[in-house]
Scaffold this active site. Structure first.
Site, PDB file in Angstrom:
ATOM      1  N   LYS A  11       0.855  -1.188   0.000  1.00 25.07           N
ATOM      2  CA  LYS A  11       0.000   0.000   0.000  1.00 25.07           C
ATOM      3  C   LYS A  11       0.886   1.231   0.000  1.00 25.07           C
ATOM      4  O   LYS A  11       1.726   1.401   0.886  1.00 25.07           O
ATOM      5  CB  LYS A  11      -0.905   0.009   1.230  1.00 25.07           C
ATOM      6  CG  LYS A  11      -2.120   0.911   1.097  1.00 25.07           C
ATOM      7  CD  LYS A  11      -3.116   0.332   0.110  1.00 25.07           C
ATOM      8  CE  LYS A  11      -4.497   0.989   0.236  1.00 25.07           C
ATOM      9  NZ  LYS A  11      -5.454   0.384  -0.709  1.00 25.07           N
ATOM     10  N   THR A  59      -3.902  -5.114   0.683  1.00 28.88           N
ATOM     11  CA  THR A  59      -3.268  -3.815   0.914  1.00 28.88           C
ATOM     12  C   THR A  59      -4.140  -2.932   1.794  1.00 28.88           C
ATOM     13  O   THR A  59      -3.619  -2.069   2.512  1.00 28.88           O
ATOM     14  CB  THR A  59      -2.952  -3.111  -0.412  1.00 28.88           C
ATOM     15  OG1 THR A  59      -4.168  -2.815  -1.101  1.00 28.88           O
ATOM     16  CG2 THR A  59      -2.062  -3.979  -1.292  1.00 28.88           C
ATOM     17  N   ARG A 173      30.912  31.273  -9.725  1.00 31.04           N
ATOM     18  CA  ARG A 173      29.529  30.979 -10.089  1.00 31.04           C
ATOM     19  C   ARG A 173      28.683  30.786  -8.842  1.00 31.04           C
ATOM     20  O   ARG A 173      29.191  30.543  -7.748  1.00 31.04           O
ATOM     21  CB  ARG A 173      29.441  29.728 -10.963  1.00 31.04           C
ATOM     22  CG  ARG A 173      29.819  28.436 -10.240  1.00 31.04           C
ATOM     23  CD  ARG A 173      29.513  27.215 -11.076  1.00 31.04           C
ATOM     24  NE  ARG A 173      29.868  25.977 -10.365  1.00 31.04           N
ATOM     25  CZ  ARG A 173      29.558  24.752 -10.776  1.00 31.04           C
ATOM     26  NH1 ARG A 173      28.887  24.586 -11.912  1.00 31.04           N
ATOM     27  NH2 ARG A 173      29.914  23.686 -10.075  1.00 31.04           N
ATOM     28  N   GLN A 220      30.483  17.536  -7.608  1.00 27.11           N
ATOM     29  CA  GLN A 220      30.983  16.254  -7.137  1.00 27.11           C
ATOM     30  C   GLN A 220      31.837  16.432  -5.877  1.00 27.11           C
ATOM     31  O   GLN A 220      31.740  15.638  -4.922  1.00 27.11           O
ATOM     32  CB  GLN A 220      31.817  15.563  -8.226  1.00 27.11           C
ATOM     33  CG  GLN A 220      31.006  14.991  -9.376  1.00 27.11           C
ATOM     34  CD  GLN A 220      30.759  15.989 -10.493  1.00 27.11           C
ATOM     35  OE1 GLN A 220      30.798  17.200 -10.282  1.00 27.11           O
ATOM     36  NE2 GLN A 220      30.501  15.482 -11.687  1.00 27.11           N
ATOM     37  N   HIS A 248      20.819  25.276 -11.813  1.00 26.77           N
ATOM     38  CA  HIS A 248      21.617  26.272 -12.527  1.00 26.77           C
ATOM     39  C   HIS A 248      21.046  27.685 -12.380  1.00 26.77           C
ATOM     40  O   HIS A 248      19.837  27.907 -12.488  1.00 26.77           O
ATOM     41  CB  HIS A 248      21.681  25.914 -14.012  1.00 26.77           C
ATOM     42  CG  HIS A 248      22.347  24.609 -14.277  1.00 26.77           C
ATOM     43  ND1 HIS A 248      23.671  24.359 -14.031  1.00 26.77           N
ATOM     44  CD2 HIS A 248      21.836  23.440 -14.780  1.00 26.77           C
ATOM     45  CE1 HIS A 248      23.967  23.118 -14.363  1.00 26.77           C
ATOM     46  NE2 HIS A 248      22.879  22.540 -14.824  1.00 26.77           N
TER      47      HIS A 248
END
Length: 293
Positions: A11, A59, A173, A220, A248
Site C-alpha cells: 500500500k 493492501t 559561479r 561532485q 543552474h
C-alpha cells in the site's frame, strides 16, 4: 519459457497524522505527519501464476495496520514506527519473509499556544526500514527536497571539450542544489533505543556545514565533502547516499539596457539540469546485506 522474478506488493502513500495530546512541553500537543508506504514480498508466486490469493494480505489491511500502530505507538520517531510495522508483517504472516516500510515525515513548527502549528515548507525527513526474516533488519534514513545555495566560492573549469562543447569555463559561479541524502545506520545502532531524532539533527547540521564551508570546484566535490562530514560527525552511520541536481543560475545579459551585471542578477533555470549522484562509505562499513531498491 519464462519464470517469475522478484516481486512485491503493498500500500503506497497512506497519509497518517498522529496527535499526542498534552505530551509536549508544558502540556502542549505533539504532532507527527507521515506518508507511509509498505511493500511485502515472500511466497507470492501463486497469486501471479494461478490467481491464488491465500498468501496475499490485502493492501487495505496494511493501510488499517498503519493507523492502528499510530494509535498504539504514539508520536514516536518515524524509524521506530517503521520498525514496528515491518516486524509485525513478517512475524504475523508466514508467507511474508520481507517487509519494506518507507515513511516520509512532514515537519510542523509550534506557534504560540499549546495546540497551534504551521507546516514547515521545503525539506522532508525520510526513512526506509527493511525487515527480512533471513537477512535481518536495516535502516536508511535521510532528508529530501532540501534546497541550498552558495552565492559564490564555486568554480567549474578544466573539463574536456569536444566539437559539441559550448559551455564556457567559470571561476566564479552561484552553486545551488536540492539535496536528497540518505544515511545508513550501522546494524548495532539500528534499534528502537537509538536516538533517531539526534542522529537526524546531527547529520543534517553536518551536511549543511560541509556545503557552506567547502570552496567547490565541482558539485561532485561538494557531494563528497557532505558525505565525509556526516560520517565524521555521526558515528552511528556507516554510509551516505547523495543525489544532487545542479540548480543552474545563469547571469542575465543586461547590456541591451545599458547596464552591467557584476554577478548580481540571475535567472534560475528549471530544466534540463545536471544530476550528480554518489555514495560515501566509512572504511569499516559493513556490507549492505539488504538491497534498498
Amino acid at each position: 519459457m519464462v519464470t517469475l522474478g522478484f516481486n512485491r506488493y503493498g500500500k503506497a502513500e497512506v497519509r497518517v497524522v498522529r496527535v499526542s495530546r498534552g505530551t509536549g512541553p508544558d502540556g502542549s500537543d505533539e504532532i507527527r505527519d507521515w506518508n507511509v508506504s509498505s511493500s511485502l514480498s515472500g511466497d507470492l508466486a501463486g497469486s501471479h501464476l494461478t490467481g491464488d490469493n491465500s498468501h496475499v494480505l490485502p493492501t487495505d489491511t496494511q493501510k488499517n495496520t498503519d493507523y492502528a500502530f499510530a494509535k498504539r505507538l504514539g508520536a514516536v520517531e518515524p524509524e521506530v514506527y517503521a520498525l514496528a510495522l515491518g516486524r509485525h508483517f513478517v512475524q504475523t504472516q508466514e508467507p511474508i519473509t520481507r517487509a519494506r516500510m518507507s515513511v516520509e515525515e512532514f515537519g510542523w513548527r509550534r506557534l504560540s499556544g499549546p495546540h497551534s502549528f504551521a507546516r514547515d515548507a521545503g525539506s522532508v525527513r525520510t526513512t526506509t526500514v527493511i525487515v527480512d526474516r533471513e537477512l535481518g533488519t536495516s535502516i536508511v534514513s535521510g532528508i529530501k527536497d532540501l534546497t541550498v545555495l552558495n552565492t559564490t566560492n564555486s568554480e567549474f573549469w578544466g573539463f574536456p571539450r569536444d566539437e559539441y562543447t559550448t559551455m564556457a569555463e567559470t571561476r566564479d559561479r552561484m552553486l545551488a542544489t536540492q539535496v536528497s541524502a540518505q544515511w545508513r545506520f550501522r546494524p548495532e545502532t539500528a534499534g528502537e533505543d537509538t536516538d533517531f531524532a539526534a542522529v537526524y539533527a546531527q547529520a543534517t547540521e553536518a551536511l549543511l556545514a560541509a556545503f557552506a564551508q567547502t570552496y567547490s570546484y565541482s558539485l561532485q566535490q561538494s557531494l563528497y565533502a557532505m558525505g565525509e562530514r556526516i560520517l565524521a560527525d555521526v558515528p552511528a552511520l556507516c554510509e551516505v547516499r547523495l543525489a544532487l541536481p545542479n540548480k543552474h543560475h545563469f547571469l542575465v545579459d543586461l547590456q541591451p539596457f545599458g547596464l552591467t551585471n557584476d554577478n548580481e542578477v540571475y535567472y534560475a533555470a528549471d530544466r534540463p539540469y545536471g544530476l550528480i549522484e554518489g555514495r560515501v562509505l566509512a572504511d569499516d562499513a559493513p556490507d549492505e546485506g539488504i538491497a534498498f531498491s
